[in-house]
Design an enzyme around this catalytic site. Structure first.
Site, PDB file in Angstrom:
ATOM      1  CE  LYS A 142     -10.409   7.759 -19.058  1.00 60.70           C
ATOM      2  NZ  LYS A 142     -10.267   8.205 -17.672  1.00 60.70           N
TER       3      LYS A 142
ATOM      4  CE1 TYR B 242     -15.603  11.038 -16.348  1.00 60.48           C
ATOM      5  CE2 TYR B 242     -14.365  10.818 -14.080  1.00 60.48           C
ATOM      6  CZ  TYR B 242     -15.192  10.239 -14.956  1.00 60.48           C
ATOM      7  OH  TYR B 242     -15.588   8.818 -14.979  1.00 60.48           O
TER       8      TYR B 242
ATOM      9  CG  ASP C  73      -7.612  15.752 -14.579  1.00 59.61           C
ATOM     10  OD1 ASP C  73      -7.063  15.263 -15.687  1.00 59.61           O
ATOM     11  OD2 ASP C  73      -8.493  15.029 -14.163  1.00 59.61           O
TER      12      ASP C  73
ATOM     13  NE  ARG D 229      -3.324  -0.147   2.854  1.00 56.20           N
ATOM     14  CZ  ARG D 229      -3.140   0.112   4.016  1.00 56.20           C
ATOM     15  NH1 ARG D 229      -2.852   1.435   4.229  1.00 56.20           N
ATOM     16  NH2 ARG D 229      -2.914  -0.966   5.342  1.00 56.20           N
TER      17      ARG D 229
HETATM   18  C1  4LM Z   1     -14.343   9.728 -19.540  1.00 51.51           C
HETATM   19  N1  4LM Z   1     -12.749   9.862 -17.637  1.00 51.51           N
HETATM   20  O1  4LM Z   1     -14.131  10.831 -19.636  1.00 51.51           O
HETATM   21  P1  4LM Z   1     -10.270   7.031 -13.959  1.00 51.51           P
HETATM   22  N2  4LM Z   1      -9.930  13.155 -14.790  1.00 51.51           N
HETATM   23  C2  4LM Z   1     -10.316  13.028 -16.276  1.00 51.51           C
HETATM   24  C3  4LM Z   1     -11.069  12.095 -16.653  1.00 51.51           C
HETATM   25  O2  4LM Z   1     -11.721  12.344 -17.912  1.00 51.51           O
HETATM   26  C4  4LM Z   1     -11.265  11.027 -15.763  1.00 51.51           C
HETATM   27  C5  4LM Z   1     -10.608  11.076 -14.704  1.00 51.51           C
HETATM   28  C6  4LM Z   1     -10.125  11.838 -14.324  1.00 51.51           C
HETATM   29  C7  4LM Z   1     -13.678   8.942 -18.198  1.00 51.51           C
HETATM   30  C8  4LM Z   1     -13.772   7.924 -17.551  1.00 51.51           C
HETATM   31  C9  4LM Z   1     -14.862   7.011 -18.019  1.00 51.51           C
HETATM   32  C10 4LM Z   1     -10.057  14.361 -16.859  1.00 51.51           C
HETATM   33  C11 4LM Z   1     -12.037   9.893 -16.466  1.00 51.51           C
HETATM   34  C12 4LM Z   1     -10.928   9.447 -13.601  1.00 51.51           C
HETATM   35  O3  4LM Z   1     -11.309   6.540 -14.799  1.00 51.51           O
HETATM   36  O4  4LM Z   1     -10.681   7.205 -12.216  1.00 51.51           O
HETATM   37  O5  4LM Z   1      -8.846   6.605 -14.236  1.00 51.51           O
HETATM   38  O6  4LM Z   1      -9.984   8.723 -14.028  1.00 51.51           O
HETATM   39  O7  4LM Z   1     -14.798   8.973 -20.344  1.00 51.51           O
END
Ligand code: 4LM
Length: 413
Positions: free
Chosen positions: A210, A113, A185, A60
């Protein structure tokens, strides 16, 4: 040859943090799956818990393969240190929970998001943190509102899903006058296209699910910043609060993805520019939002802080919500799915999917159009991507093509 720390991005993405002799010559770093690490003595264990030696303790808190990944990520983001996590949300929540307490204020940009918005709105807010949403594309809005209570300013740039940019340097000049951190971000850009820390931010977070992973086969995230901040987030937000630990297998997949990030991003950008031009010129499309288009309102800012204009496009059809959904449903190769940055071109309707955490009223207040469509342009041949979009336009609009002769003729939703 330059030394590792001075090497170019592509070289660091492939080599940084690992020498093959560390892994008995293995080209690919070993996967460490051990949950715990043994000590020679209790005293050695006690020193490890006090941070007085660099022994691993428990997964962890990190592992040897995670350490390689974190060194590589910190170099790519030009940070002192990085912390890998089980997801982008794991990075965002571990960071924010480490930095704010009840009574503090977080100022966030309007467009976020969906799950980040939900975390702020339904999570942190209910623990007594004040959340204020401002249009941070205009730095004056921050100047007018920021106070001693503000401990964190948070934004995506470009924002998901509507592609608004914020000026990282301008915001940092404001937050620097307060005891307040600027957290960006950088998921849409990746460190290949933009380095928020170099532009003045204090912390940068990513969904590594991503572009960084790039193949749609893992969920991961990371946060990068000063050594002190990262140590604090690891020992508190990650270890004690979220426990959002990345698995050894995902560390390995992510290290593999990073090796081709620069090559993939170049092609994502090249394809997206052509697709954005196609959409912009189509009479079926009302608005195309892409930083590489001549008419993109923040084109100058894009040129100033981004090295290229990325693989994400948002657009609105000259159509109502039902017809927009019909267009997506009629695509043959392009997949209707959330997530982004994969080899496959993905399309989705944010108001119904990624941003359904906002109410209809909130969508409008946060500048997210209910008819907006989001396209993550993949690595297929660009002519095939455009051909698929074109056939879906024809199948939805051909019967009524004469109704849409000119751009700008909108049918109200
Ligand atoms: C989506 N996005 O947009 P995890 N920050 C940004 C994001 O686009 C996302 C996250 C954090 C999408 C997920 C389904 C700008 C996620 C969150 O999915 O927790 O790795 O990231 O389609």
């Amino acid at each position: 040859m330059k030394t590792k720390s001075e090497a170019h991005f592509a070289t660091q993405a492939i080599h940084a943090g690992y020498k093959v002799k560390q892994g008995q010559g293995s080209l690919t770093p070993p996967i460490h799956i051990s949950s715990t690490y043994a000590f020679d003595t209790v005293e050695q264990g006690a020193d490890a818990f006090q941070g007085e030696n660099d022994r691993f303790i428990y997964a962890r808190l990190g592992s040897p393969s995670q350490q390689i990944l974190e060194q590589r990520l910190s170099l790519l983001e030009q940070a002192e240190a990085a912390l890998a996590t089980a997801s982008g949300m794991g990075a965002i929540s571990a960071t924010m929970w480490s930095l704010v307490k009840p009574g503090d204020e977080i100022i966030a940009d309007l467009s976020l998001y969906g799950c980040t918005f939900s975390y702020l709105e339904h999570g942190l807010k209910s623990f007594g943190v004040k959340i204020t949403y401002l249009n941070l594309s205009n730095p004056k809005n921050l100047t007018d509102h920021i106070s001693e209570q503000t401990k964190l300013v948070y934004s995506e740039t470009p924002s998901n899903p509507n592609m608004r940019l914020i000026d990282i340097k301008a915001l940092s000049e404001i937050t620097n006058q307060y005891d307040c951190k600027l957290m960006i971000d950088n998921t849409y850009c990746t460190p290949y296209l933009q380095n928020p820390l170099v532009l003045g931010a204090d912390l940068v977070v990513h969904s590594a699910t991503k572009y960084l992973g790039g193949h749609g086969d893992l969920i991961a995230g990371f946060v990068a910043g000063s050594q002190d901040d990262i140590d604090h987030i690891r020992m508190f937000g990650l270890k004690d609060m979220t426990g959002a630990v990345i698995s050894g297998f995902d560390v390995s997949l992510l290290l593999r993805g990073l090796k081709t990030l620069h090559v993939r991003m170049d092609r994502h950008c090249e394809n997206a520019k052509k697709v954005a031009d196609f959409l912009h010129q189509s009479s079926y499309v009302k608005n195309t939002f892409y930083p590489g288009l001549e008419n993109f309102p923040q084109r100058t800012l894009a040129a100033k802080q981004m090295r290229n204009t990325g693989g994400m496009i948002a657009f609105e059809l000259n159509a109502n919500r039902e017809q927009s959904a019909q267009f997506v449903n009629n695509l043959k190769m392009i997949l209707c799915a959330v997530s982004l940055g994969d080899a496959e071109t993905l399309i989705q309707h944010p108001a119904s999917m990624t941003h359904s955490t906002y109410t209809e009223e909130e969508l409008l207040a946060h500048l997210i159009s209910p008819t907006l469509i989001r396209l993550s342009v993949g690595l297929e041949h660009v002519e095939d991507i455009i051909a698929d979009l074109n056939q879906a336009f024809q199948s939805v609009f051909s019967a009524s093509a004469d109704d849409f002769p000119d751009k700008g003729l909108a049918i109200s939703a």
